[in-house]
Scaffold this active site. Sequence first.
Site, short mmCIF file in Angstrom:
data_model
loop_
_atom_site.label_atom_id
_atom_site.label_comp_id
_atom_site.label_asym_id
_atom_site.label_seq_id
_atom_site.Cartn_x
_atom_site.Cartn_y
_atom_site.Cartn_z
N THR A 126 -17.88 0.71 -26.28
CA THR A 126 -16.99 1.88 -26.31
C THR A 126 -16.58 2.21 -24.88
OG1 THR A 126 -16.85 4.28 -26.57
CG2 THR A 126 -19.05 3.41 -26.49
N ASP A 128 -15.90 4.98 -23.99
CA ASP A 128 -16.46 6.32 -23.71
C ASP A 128 -17.87 6.25 -23.11
OD1 ASP A 128 -14.15 7.29 -24.75
OD2 ASP A 128 -15.05 8.34 -26.45
N GLU A 222 -10.38 14.40 -22.27
CA GLU A 222 -9.66 14.92 -23.44
C GLU A 222 -10.52 15.82 -24.32
OE1 GLU A 222 -8.64 11.80 -26.26
OE2 GLU A 222 -10.63 10.92 -26.10
N ARG A 251 2.47 18.62 -12.67
CA ARG A 251 2.84 17.58 -13.64
C ARG A 251 1.62 17.22 -14.47
NH1 ARG A 251 7.14 18.88 -12.18
NH2 ARG A 251 8.89 17.61 -11.47
O1 F6P Z 1 -14.00 6.07 -28.77
C1 F6P Z 1 -13.03 5.51 -27.97
C2 F6P Z 1 -11.76 6.31 -28.01
O2 F6P Z 1 -10.77 5.63 -27.27
C3 F6P Z 1 -11.88 7.75 -27.54
O3 F6P Z 1 -11.88 7.85 -26.12
C4 F6P Z 1 -10.70 8.39 -28.19
O4 F6P Z 1 -10.87 9.78 -28.33
C5 F6P Z 1 -10.65 7.71 -29.52
O5 F6P Z 1 -11.27 6.46 -29.33
C6 F6P Z 1 -9.29 7.50 -30.09
O6 F6P Z 1 -9.41 6.98 -31.38
P1 F6P Z 1 -8.26 6.32 -32.24
O7 F6P Z 1 -8.12 4.88 -31.76
O8 F6P Z 1 -8.78 6.33 -33.64
O9 F6P Z 1 -7.02 7.09 -32.03
#
Ligand code: F6P
Length: 327
Positions: A126, A128, A222, A251
């Site tokens: 991941t 993340d 986010e 911006r």
């Molecule tokens: O878990 C990885 C990730 O890229 C997160 O950072 C993000 O919030 C999410 O997946 C986005 O998910 P999806 O691909 O379902 O839009």
Amino acid sequence: MGRVRRVGILTSGGDCPGLNAAIRAFVKLALRRGVEVWGFKNGWEGVVNGDYRVLKARDVSGILPMGGTILGTSRFNPLKSRKDVDRALAVLDNLDALIVIGGNGSLHIAHAFQEMWGRVVFIPKTIDNDVWGTESIGFNTAVDVATYLIDRLHTTAESHRRVFVVQLMGRHTGWITLYAGMASGADVMVIPEFPMSERQILEYILRRKRMGKSFSIVAVAEGVRYARQREQNVGIYLQRYIARELDIETRFVEIGYVLRGGTPTAYDRLMAHEMGHFAFELIEEGRFGCMTAYGGYVERGMPIREAVGRLKTVPPEEYYAAMPYFG
Ligand code: F6P
């Protein structure tokens, strides 16, 4: 257990760079040991529908540096329906083991199938970086790409004397924001683990102004939420707030899916390769219910159950060590 004859592999959840390197290492080693490999299409969907192809050496040849996943992926969760679970179990009964490459959502599913069926090995991925107890495939590349992109914003921010609010992926944790922010010299990093008030962000921007720096980069994950936030994007909320409060041009930039695409760094390739290799060894040794946990080139088999339901968050000492460099 007896000799391993046939195994399955799938990628599940959001894609990221490095998945193919892990698939390649696992499949190559399995084939060298005379083991048949079923590559399930689009995550758990492929298991439930019995949708797979028998992978051959040529299928994994040349894929090491490629982003994405040759198997396809999805966020499909078979646990939502008893019928899907039964269909998946019927397909899995043809196999001696299943490799699941995924993040926290997939870990939860892998754990459930390990409990029901007992022959699952997990590889963490991941961007993340929030799977408990391990580094994850994709994070290193995401930090690298984000750093490069913030570097590019720096020069334009300085030329125009603007504040850029840069929102980066990170649903629950701020690993990408903190690491890419540090690597690129961003001026404030705001992450879900350590909420910072809007006022505090202004203070850092003003401090820079007093120093003669009339531009700033505010990096925000986010997953950060403010009580007064009405906008879906926290970055847009902060940009509007800063514009309202300070006499300075602002911006907003969102760095999102671009972090998940393209070619993996050498570190992610090596880690993914090691994990793919190690996953096969875990199967050979009958160490099911384990994940390939990795930390700074050292790997170990860690029980999946230890990581389920936990989140690897940025520890206070890392965030506090970064804070003196804000503003
Ligand atoms: O878990 C990885 C990730 O890229 C997160 O950072 C993000 O919030 C999410 O997946 C986005 O998910 P999806 O691909 O379902 O839009």
